[in-house]
Design an enzyme around this catalytic site. Structure first.
Site, PDB file in Angstrom:
ATOM      1  N   SER A  43      55.218  30.417 -11.125  1.00  0.00           N
ATOM      2  CA  SER A  43      55.224  31.479 -12.130  1.00  0.00           C
ATOM      3  C   SER A  43      54.539  31.084 -13.431  1.00  0.00           C
ATOM      4  CB  SER A  43      56.671  31.907 -12.423  1.00  0.00           C
ATOM      5  OG  SER A  43      57.465  30.795 -12.804  1.00  0.00           O
ATOM      6  N   GLY A  81      58.017  31.723  -8.195  1.00  0.00           N
ATOM      7  CA  GLY A  81      59.046  31.195  -7.316  1.00  0.00           C
ATOM      8  C   GLY A  81      58.547  30.193  -6.298  1.00  0.00           C
ATOM      9  N   ASN A 110      60.187  24.754  -9.628  1.00  0.00           N
ATOM     10  CA  ASN A 110      61.181  25.405  -8.755  1.00  0.00           C
ATOM     11  C   ASN A 110      61.853  24.401  -7.825  1.00  0.00           C
ATOM     12  OD1 ASN A 110      60.925  28.224  -9.568  1.00  0.00           O
ATOM     13  ND2 ASN A 110      58.849  28.061  -8.774  1.00  0.00           N
ATOM     14  N   ASP A 191      64.038  33.758 -21.365  1.00  0.00           N
ATOM     15  CA  ASP A 191      64.677  32.899 -20.362  1.00  0.00           C
ATOM     16  C   ASP A 191      64.534  31.421 -20.692  1.00  0.00           C
ATOM     17  OD1 ASP A 191      62.025  32.350 -19.736  1.00  0.00           O
ATOM     18  OD2 ASP A 191      62.073  33.346 -17.785  1.00  0.00           O
ATOM     19  N   HIS A 194      59.594  30.397 -19.320  1.00  0.00           N
ATOM     20  CA  HIS A 194      58.228  30.890 -19.148  1.00  0.00           C
ATOM     21  C   HIS A 194      57.565  31.173 -20.488  1.00  0.00           C
ATOM     22  CE1 HIS A 194      60.268  31.926 -15.313  1.00  0.00           C
ATOM     23  NE2 HIS A 194      59.117  31.511 -14.803  1.00  0.00           N
TER      24      HIS A 194
END
Length: 220
Positions: A43, A81, A110, A191, A194
């Site tokens: 991502s 992801g 991830n 979050d 990112h």
């Protein structure tokens, strides 16, 4: 009348398809598809939750269009992801289809979030590096970091995994893709994982000094 109406619908569908293809054709115009840069990431490279045009990979295409002649096509095969295992399974088909001269590998976040050991992560990345080099591509490895709550021991092993691969296979390494971006207000999304659209030029500036020499260097 029915046939005439169906013919009109068919012509309208063809026109719509042609219009949808225009942006892709415009991006590809002038790019050297025989000298492609393949970005395989997660991502952080897939423009997560921001306009795709703002992502650092899209900005990379704009930069090479300006600074490299003929400019290589930049192919973004990143998926939000994505893990090292998932990318490893996709890589052979990507190498066969695009035959890139440079492969940029941006993976590992991830894996860490899912508790994969640094040794497992290293093993998958190693296979990707070897496959890319066997296909005649130069490799750039982009490293990641994890939050402090993972503990210093895990973070050290993670850093060592990337550094060890870079040394063993003689590939350039950016130790931390989000250097100068992570933890800075306005540059990270809510979050905390990112980067925002405003951060993407800095992310590209982190990558560019290591990537630029690979665009003209002879293949290994």
């Amino acid at each position: 009348m029915y046939r005439a109406r169906m013919g009109h619908v068919a012509r309208m569908m063809w026109l719509l398809a042609a219009l949808l293809l225009l942006p892709a054709l415009a991006c590809a115009k002038g790019a050297d598809t025989r000298n492609a840069v393949l970005v395989v990431g997660d991502s952080l490279s897939a423009a997560h939750n921001i306009p795709a045009a703002s992502g650092w990979v899209n900005l990379l295409q704009q930069r090479v269009n300006q600074q490299v002649k003929p400019p290589p096509a930049v192919i973004n095969a990143s998926i939000s992801g994505e893990t090292t295992a998932g990318a490893l399974t996709r890589l052979p088909a990507l190498l066969e289809k695009h035959r890139p001269s440079v492969v940029v590998i941006e993976l590992g976040g991830n894996d860490a979030l899912r508790g994969l050991t640094p040794a497992q992560l290293r093993g998958n990345l190693e296979k990707m590096i070897v496959a890319s080099q066997k296909a005649g591509a130069r490799v750039l490895l982009l490293g990641i970091d994890v939050p402090p709550n993972y503990g210093p021991a895990y973070r050290d092993r993670l850093r060592q995994a990337y550094a060890g691969l870079a040394s063993q296979y003689k590939v350039p390494l950016l130790p931390f893709l989000l250097e100068g971006v992570a933890l800075k207000p306005g540059l990270m999304q809510s979050d905390g994982l990112h980067p925002t659209a405003a951060a993407q030029p800095q992310v590209l500036d982190n990558v560019w000094p290591l990537l630029k020499p690979l665009l003209k260097a002879p293949a290994p």
